[in-house]
Motif scaffolding. Structure first.
Motif, mmCIF file in Angstrom:
data_model
loop_
_atom_site.group_PDB
_atom_site.id
_atom_site.type_symbol
_atom_site.label_atom_id
_atom_site.label_comp_id
_atom_site.label_asym_id
_atom_site.label_seq_id
_atom_site.Cartn_x
_atom_site.Cartn_y
_atom_site.Cartn_z
ATOM 1 N N ARG A 446 16.545 -3.839 15.442
ATOM 2 C CA ARG A 446 17.732 -2.998 15.616
ATOM 3 C C ARG A 446 18.666 -3.112 14.418
ATOM 4 N NH1 ARG A 446 21.570 -6.610 16.887
ATOM 5 N NH2 ARG A 446 20.961 -8.533 17.928
ATOM 6 N N TRP A 447 18.729 -4.299 13.799
ATOM 7 C CA TRP A 447 19.585 -4.466 12.622
ATOM 8 C C TRP A 447 18.973 -3.766 11.411
ATOM 9 C CZ3 TRP A 447 19.791 -6.673 7.706
ATOM 10 C CH2 TRP A 447 21.065 -6.890 7.183
ATOM 11 N N SER A 450 19.700 -0.103 11.549
ATOM 12 C CA SER A 450 21.104 0.301 11.669
ATOM 13 C C SER A 450 21.588 1.010 10.406
ATOM 14 C CB SER A 450 21.972 -0.936 11.940
ATOM 15 O OG SER A 450 21.880 -1.844 10.850
#
Length: 512
Positions: A446-447, A450
C-alpha cells in the motif's frame, strides 16, 4: 539463623531475569538443599559447591543449608548459578562480607577443585543484569572478554572460588591456580566464503544476488546440479554490509547462548550464514528443547543468510515453520511452563533442482522423471512459502564458451559489490527515514502504491498488463515493485523506470 544473599541471572531464550540467591543455615541435620524450581543440573550444584568449597580450603558449614532461588516460580536451568550459591553459603557462615556480595551479580560453574569453568550465555546474561540496573558482574576468567562487550558494566574476572571469596573480603590466603580456559574463538575472515569474482558465466545470477542484498529480499534458485547454486548462496553473505552495533550485539548474544561457538574479544561484524542439512527437524530449524530452549538454525542466521540447499528434500513441517519468522522477524517458542522469543530477521535462500533427477530443461541431457513426479517434487515447496520469496530465478550450467571467455571478461569482486550494496541501502534508508521500515523487502504494498511513491504510469505499463492477464497476483505485483525499487537504488535512480520494472518481473518469474 544466619542468612547470605547475592544475585545471578536466569535465561529464558534471549531474555534474562535477575534471580536473588539466598542461603540460610539452620541447626538441622547436615545437608545442602536448593529450592526454587531448579533443573537437574542446578539441583546437582549442591555436590559441586560443597566439594569446591572444601577443596578450596573454605569448607561449608556442617549444619543444614537451604538455598532459595527467587522468584521461586521462574524455572532455572544450567550450572551458571554455582558461584552465586557457593558465595551465598559462605556469606551465611560469616566468611565474606555480605554488603560486597549484594552489589555484584555472579555467574559461573564450579569445578570440584574450586576453579571456575566458562558457561554459555554470558553475553545475554550480563546484558540482562545491566537492564535490571546492576553495574557489577563477576564471571570466570575465560568469560571476561565476552562480558566486557556489554557497555557500562564493571566486569570482575576470577579464576576460582577462593579468589572470589577474597575479592569479597574473605580472610583467606591467596593460592594461585591455572584458570580454566575457554575454547578459542576462530578467526572469521571476510573471504572465507570465496570471492564473487570466482563466479563465471552467471551474470544474471550475480545481478540477482546484488538486488537481494540491496533490498533484503528472499530468493529461490532453480537449476540442475553443478550449476553453482551453493557457490552463489555462499557469496551472498560476503556482499552484505557489516552489521551495526545493535545487530552485532544480537548476533554475538545468540552465538553465546548456543554455547557451541565462542564469542571472542570483539563483536562479530559480519553477517552469519547457516546451511542446515535437509534432515534437520523443526526444532533444529527454529529452536527448542525439552529443558533449556536453545536457538535453531533460523535464529543463528539472524541478520544474515539462511541457506536451504535441496529445499524440496526438507520435510514440509520444517519449511512451513519458517513462515512466521519470515513475516515477523521473530521466533516464539511455547512450552508448558515458559515462552522464549528469539530474533529471526534473516534472508532466506532456497536452492532446488528442477526435478528429482535434476536434468529437466538441461541442454543435451535427458530427464527420466514423468511430468506428475516433477510437479509433485516442486510442490513440496508450499505456495504460502514461495509467495513470501521476492526473487525466483533459474541458474543454468556454464557452457564451454563461457568458460573460455572468462579470463578476458572483467568480473565484479565481493568488495566492489559490497560497496554498491552499502550505497543502495543508504539511499533506501534516506527514502524510508520517516517510516518504520529500513529495507525495501519490509515495505508494504500500500505504501509502494501511494501517491508520491508509485512509479509513473508509463513505467508501470508492463506490470499492469501482467496483472490484467493473470500472470501475477496482486501480492506478486507488490513484490515486483519492491524488487524494482532495489534495482533502482543500485542504479542510483530516483524512481524505478520501465527497464527496472522489466528486470524485476524477470527476477520474479525467471524460474517459471
Amino acid at each position: 539463623m544466619k542468612l547470605g544473599r547475592t544475585s545471578s541471572v536466569a535465561l529464558l531464550g534471549m531474555t534474562g531475569t535477575l534471580v536473588e540467591v539466598e542461603a540460610n543455615i539452620s541447626s538441622q541435620l547436615p545437608g545442602l538443599v536448593i529450592i526454587g524450581l531448579p533443573d537437574t543440573a542446578l539441583s546437582q550444584a549442591s555436590h559441586r559447591v560443597r566439594a569446591a568449597a572444601s577443596n578450596s580450603g573454605m569448607p561449608l558449614s556442617a549444619h543444614h543449608i537451604t538455598v532459595n532461588l527467587s522468584p521461586a516460580s521462574l524455572p532455572k536451568h544450567g550450572c551458571g548459578f554455582d558461584l552465586a550459591v557457593a558465595l551465598a553459603c559462605l556469606a551465611a557462615a560469616g566468611g565474606i562480607e555480605q554488603e560486597s556480595l549484594e552489589r555484584v551479580v555472579h555467574l559461573g560453574e564450579l569445578a570440584l577443585d574450586g576453579r571456575l569453568r566458562p558457561i554459555a550465555g554470558v553475553l545475554p546474561a550480563v546484558a540482562a543484569a545491566r537492564a535490571a540496573g546492576r553495574s557489577r558482574v563477576m564471571v570466570p576468567t575465560a568469560c571476561v572478554e565476552e562480558a566486557e562487550l556489554v557497555p557500562g558494566m564493571h566486569v570482575i574476572g576470577v579464576a576460582s572460588l577462593r579468589d572470589a571469596a577474597i575479592w569479597h573480603g574473605g580472610k583467606f590466603d591467596p593460592e594461585p591456580v591455572d584458570a580454566i580456559a575457554g575454547p578459542v574463538a576462530p578467526v572469521r575472515e571476510d573471504d572465507d566464503a570465496g570471492d564473487l569474482a570466482d563466479v563465471i558465466g552467471q551474470d544474471a545470477a550475480v545481478m540477482a544476488l546484488q538486488v537481494a542484498a540491496a533490498g533484503g529480499h528472499h530468493l529461490l534458485m532453480l537449476g540442475p546440479p553443478g550449476a553453482g547454486k551453493t557457490m552463489l548462496a555462499a557469496r551472498l553473505a560476503g556482499i552484505l554490509p557489516d552489521l551495526d552495533d545493535d545487530a552485532a550485539l544480537e548476533v554475538s548474544a545468540v552465538r553465546s547462548l548456543g554455547g557451541g561457538l565462542p564469542v571472542g574479544a570483539g563483536l562479530s561484524r559480519r553477517p552469519p550464514i547457516e546451511a542446515p542439512h535437509h534432515t534437520a527437524t523443526a526444532a533444529a530449524m527454529v529452536g527448542g528443547g525439552s529443558g533449556i530452549i536453545k536457538p535453531g538454525a533460523a535464529v543463528r542466521a539472524a541478520h544474515g543468510v539462511l541457506f536451504l540447499d535441496e529445499a524440496p528434500e526438507f520435510p514440509a513441517a520444517v519449511l512451513d515453520a519458517l513462515r512466521q519468522p519470515l513475516e515477523s522477524g521473530r521466533i516464539t517458542i511455547h512450552r508448558a511452563n515458559a515462552v522464549a522469543a528469539f530474533p529471526a530477521r534473516f534472508q532466506l535462500v532456497l536452492a532446488a533442482n528442477p526435478c528429482p533427477c535434476g536434468l529437466f530443461g538441461v541442454a543435451r541431457e535427458s530427464c527420466t522423471c514423468p511430468p506428475n513426479l516433477r510437479r509433485r517434487y516442486l510442490a513440496r515447496l508450499s505456495g504460502p512459502l514461495l509467495d513470501r520469496i521476492d526473487i525466483h530465478f533459474r541458474v543454468d550450467r556454464v557452457s564451454a564458451a563461457q568458460l573460455r571467455l572468462a579470463p578476458d571478461k572483467p568480473r565484479l569482486t565481493t568488495a566492489q559489490a559490497r560497496e554498491r550494496i552499502v550505497e543502495a541501502r543508504s539511499v533506501a534508508r534516506a527514502r524510508l527515514a520517516r517510516t518504520p521500515w529500513r529495507m525495501n523487502a519490509e515495505v508494504p504494498g500500500r505504501w509502494l502504491r501511494s501517491d508520491g511513491v508509485r512509479p509513473s504510469s508509463s513505467s508501470l505499463a508492463a506490470l499492469d498488463r501482467a496483472l490484467e492477464r493473470g500472470v501475477i497476483t496482486m501480492r506478486g505485483y507488490d513484490r515486483i515493485l519492491r524488487v524494482a525499487w532495489s534495482i533502482a537504488d543500485l542504479d542510483g535512480a530516483s524512481a524505478p523506470s520501465a527497464e527496472h520494472l522489466g528486470q524485476a518481473i524477470f527476477l520474479r518469474k525467471g524460474s517459471s
